[in-house]
Design an enzyme around this catalytic site. Sequence first.
Site, PDB file in Angstrom:
ATOM      1  N   GLY A 233       0.900  -1.173   0.101  1.00 31.63           N
ATOM      2  CA  GLY A 233       0.114  -0.109  -0.016  1.00 31.63           C
ATOM      3  C   GLY A 233       0.791   1.124   0.194  1.00 31.63           C
ATOM      4  O   GLY A 233       1.987   1.300   0.166  1.00 31.63           O
ATOM      5  N   GLY A 236       2.267   5.545   4.473  1.00 32.75           N
ATOM      6  CA  GLY A 236       1.606   6.170   5.633  1.00 32.75           C
ATOM      7  C   GLY A 236       0.101   5.496   5.925  1.00 32.75           C
ATOM      8  O   GLY A 236      -0.694   6.137   6.884  1.00 32.75           O
ATOM      9  N   THR A 237      -0.053   4.520   5.296  1.00 32.47           N
ATOM     10  CA  THR A 237      -1.472   3.786   5.330  1.00 32.47           C
ATOM     11  C   THR A 237      -1.588   2.801   6.483  1.00 32.47           C
ATOM     12  O   THR A 237      -2.778   2.421   6.788  1.00 32.47           O
ATOM     13  CB  THR A 237      -1.769   3.237   4.183  1.00 32.47           C
ATOM     14  OG1 THR A 237      -0.821   2.281   3.633  1.00 32.47           O
ATOM     15  CG2 THR A 237      -2.124   4.256   3.010  1.00 32.47           C
ATOM     16  N   GLY A 238      -0.685   2.663   7.213  1.00 28.83           N
ATOM     17  CA  GLY A 238      -0.661   1.786   8.520  1.00 28.83           C
ATOM     18  C   GLY A 238      -0.252   0.309   8.339  1.00 28.83           C
ATOM     19  O   GLY A 238      -0.459  -0.406   9.035  1.00 28.83           O
ATOM     20  N   LYS A 239       0.733   0.065   7.503  1.00 27.24           N
ATOM     21  CA  LYS A 239       1.293  -1.240   7.181  1.00 27.24           C
ATOM     22  C   LYS A 239       2.014  -1.722   8.349  1.00 27.24           C
ATOM     23  O   LYS A 239       1.958  -2.892   9.159  1.00 27.24           O
ATOM     24  CB  LYS A 239       2.129  -1.366   5.952  1.00 27.24           C
ATOM     25  CG  LYS A 239       1.210  -0.963   4.731  1.00 27.24           C
ATOM     26  CD  LYS A 239       2.165  -1.120   3.413  1.00 27.24           C
ATOM     27  CE  LYS A 239       3.234  -0.227   3.564  1.00 27.24           C
ATOM     28  NZ  LYS A 239       2.701   1.140   3.167  1.00 27.24           N
ATOM     29  N   HIS A 456      -5.750  35.383 -11.882  1.00 30.02           N
ATOM     30  CA  HIS A 456      -5.274  33.714 -12.085  1.00 30.02           C
ATOM     31  C   HIS A 456      -6.183  33.015 -11.309  1.00 30.02           C
ATOM     32  O   HIS A 456      -6.973  31.827 -11.780  1.00 30.02           O
ATOM     33  CB  HIS A 456      -3.781  33.712 -11.933  1.00 30.02           C
ATOM     34  CG  HIS A 456      -3.139  32.419 -12.297  1.00 30.02           C
ATOM     35  ND1 HIS A 456      -2.443  32.148 -13.482  1.00 30.02           N
ATOM     36  CD2 HIS A 456      -3.254  31.127 -11.671  1.00 30.02           C
ATOM     37  CE1 HIS A 456      -1.841  30.745 -13.316  1.00 30.02           C
ATOM     38  NE2 HIS A 456      -2.519  29.972 -12.293  1.00 30.02           N
ATOM     39  N   GLU A 457      -6.009  33.318 -10.022  1.00 26.24           N
ATOM     40  CA  GLU A 457      -6.889  32.291  -9.228  1.00 26.24           C
ATOM     41  C   GLU A 457      -8.244  32.427  -9.252  1.00 26.24           C
ATOM     42  O   GLU A 457      -8.940  31.447  -9.337  1.00 26.24           O
ATOM     43  CB  GLU A 457      -6.479  32.749  -7.768  1.00 26.24           C
ATOM     44  CG  GLU A 457      -5.143  32.455  -7.369  1.00 26.24           C
ATOM     45  CD  GLU A 457      -4.754  31.139  -7.567  1.00 26.24           C
ATOM     46  OE1 GLU A 457      -5.538  30.228  -7.344  1.00 26.24           O
ATOM     47  OE2 GLU A 457      -3.595  30.773  -7.885  1.00 26.24           O
ATOM     48  N   HIS A 460      -9.263  30.175 -12.213  1.00 35.80           N
ATOM     49  CA  HIS A 460      -9.439  28.689 -11.766  1.00 35.80           C
ATOM     50  C   HIS A 460     -10.699  28.654 -11.094  1.00 35.80           C
ATOM     51  O   HIS A 460     -11.374  27.730 -11.416  1.00 35.80           O
ATOM     52  CB  HIS A 460      -8.359  28.387 -10.839  1.00 35.80           C
ATOM     53  CG  HIS A 460      -6.885  28.176 -11.317  1.00 35.80           C
ATOM     54  ND1 HIS A 460      -6.774  27.210 -12.312  1.00 35.80           N
ATOM     55  CD2 HIS A 460      -5.916  28.733 -10.950  1.00 35.80           C
ATOM     56  CE1 HIS A 460      -5.462  27.137 -12.484  1.00 35.80           C
ATOM     57  NE2 HIS A 460      -4.880  28.100 -11.743  1.00 35.80           N
ATOM     58  N   ASP A 531       0.587  24.484 -13.444  1.00 36.15           N
ATOM     59  CA  ASP A 531      -0.784  24.229 -14.029  1.00 36.15           C
ATOM     60  C   ASP A 531      -0.484  23.421 -15.292  1.00 36.15           C
ATOM     61  O   ASP A 531      -1.046  22.338 -15.739  1.00 36.15           O
ATOM     62  CB  ASP A 531      -1.615  25.216 -14.245  1.00 36.15           C
ATOM     63  CG  ASP A 531      -1.970  26.110 -12.995  1.00 36.15           C
ATOM     64  OD1 ASP A 531      -2.161  25.423 -12.032  1.00 36.15           O
ATOM     65  OD2 ASP A 531      -1.933  27.307 -13.186  1.00 36.15           O
TER      66      ASP A 531
END
Length: 654
Positions: A233, A236-239, A456-457, A460, A531
């Site tokens: 996985g 950071g998913t907890g393995k 610009h923002e 978006h 972008d």
Amino acid sequence: MAKKKKQQQPKFNAVWIYVPLLVMIGYMYFFGANNGGPVKTEWLKVKEQMIPQGDVEKIVFVTNQNLAEVSIKTDSLSKYKNLFGGKEPKFGPHFFFKVSDNFEAEQQFEQARSALPAEKRFSVETEERTNYFGKVMDWLLFPIILLALWFFLLRNMSKNVGGGGAGGGGIFNVGKSQAKLFDKDNHTKVTFKDVAGLEEAKIEVMEIVDFLKNPAKYTALGGKIPKGALLVGPPGTGKTLLAKAVAGEANVPFFSISGSDFVEMFVGVGASRVRDLFKQAKEKAPCIVFIDEIDAVGRARGKNTGFSSNDERENTLNQLLTEMDGFGTNSGVIILAATNRADILDKALMRAGRFDRQIYVDLPELKEREEIFKVHLAKLKLEPELDTSFLSKQTPGFSGADIANVCNEAALIAARKNKKYVEKQDFLDAIDRIVGGLEKRSKIIPPAEKRTIAFHEAGHATVSWLLPNANPLLKVTIIPRGKALGAAWYLPEERQITTREQMMEEMAATIGGRVAEEIVNGKISTGALSDLEKITKQAYAMVSYFGMSDKVGHLSFYDSQDGYSFNKPYSEKTAELIDKEAKELIDAAHRKAHEVLEANMEGLTKLANLLLEREVIFTEDMENIFGPRKPKDGEEQKPEVVAPEIAEVPETVA
């Protein structure tokens, strides 16, 4: 018997001799002069004070050392008692002084002697001395130190080899396994209750633990427990946390080691450590062996970066394959391993009989994120009635480690503001901090550039709001944050598949900032770097991976098995066609964004001016300007707007 051994006196340790000896030497060094040794003085003091008073009994001049030793008469020692620590020394000489090479000793001493009456005169002796002990020590000191070091090194090595345990130092122990052993005397406190989410993964792993506790339940039907399970996985998913829970739940010995601990610069060390690990595991069977980051040693053979056909890592892997499922038996030894690079592992390592199960530990979904939040929030002082479901909706795409970081960052932000509780706004600030970076309000931006960033923002935000299949907006800001001069937070929809129409509208929203600059300023800037990078990768993926181009056709050149191919799996003519089709997709997204912005220039301008005025705008402001967002195809209501996918304006805008 065991109790009697514990009550025995501790074993002899050489430190018990060294410490008192060092104390004694230090005492003699600092206080030896006050215990009868000669005291240093000067010839002028001897000549003007001691000799005229008739206190000097004898002066011995050592010619080869330019040293003179002075002996005081017994009846005159009381005068100098304070120089000897309040005690009269029993033996002479009592003083000594050093002279230079041009000091005429015989002449000086005779002049001082002849100036005294006959009854007060002292005797003068000259001699040469040879320090045989010092010469011997000069020759023997270094060899003695070397022998002592060698003795202690051999002593420590023999202890390590004789102990046979893991983790000891010494050259003779370099081939020993570095695995940490957790058993009933040394076990972790993590259990499956501490692992939120991962329900399917926990079921499979708990079955292994249950087999070790109740083997008859499974063997009665003729079944056999899997020999190994591979946890796969994203990071950071907890393995590793899942493996810790296994160690805490299983009442059997648990060996934990990292894949990199097998790899050494010495030839044969890795294979030796593998053999030693499985030897210890067999002795303590039934047990579990956990190998974290197994890709460090399990990379596919023949594909190493050194282009070597037989290196140390491959020898280590060969030994690991043999130990896991070879001619010998490993009954009672279960292998757990974890990696986030399963695609580069050797096929022989992945086959059944070695790793019978592959347990995929994916990023948590909405319900799982809520459970993970509950685990981490239990340690915080929270405001009353904090909605954990709201927090889980704000963090799509976050791993368990990211959620733990959000909780910790929120607590730090609340403490920085001297709050008594961690509030909802602290979590929102923490999410913004992690996704976008730290705010830089002190950064000076010229008004013209600030206006460009605002449009610009706003570009978006406008395109993403008006195109129903694009990701909905949560917040837009022109406050510099991290490396970005402005940012927009979106909701990356938690979907399993994405259509061509959805990808095209997402590309249009991504390039909307560049299009807004073209329309308003009549020129473009470097502000759209990130972008353009994003839509370029997306366009090439649509053409060459997902088969979304009519001219290229339903072809995919993605190779999930070989990540190190140096040749393109298509001709130069096809490469030109892929380039042309990718450019056409980007041009189509550009045209779409241009149409939307041209048709809504009034709203775009209002939004940009509002950004310049307030620096931050939210979903409510978008609804006030453009009205409610259109639902997607097949949807009757507006999706809940949460966070956070970020569109950045890099600092190259200047």
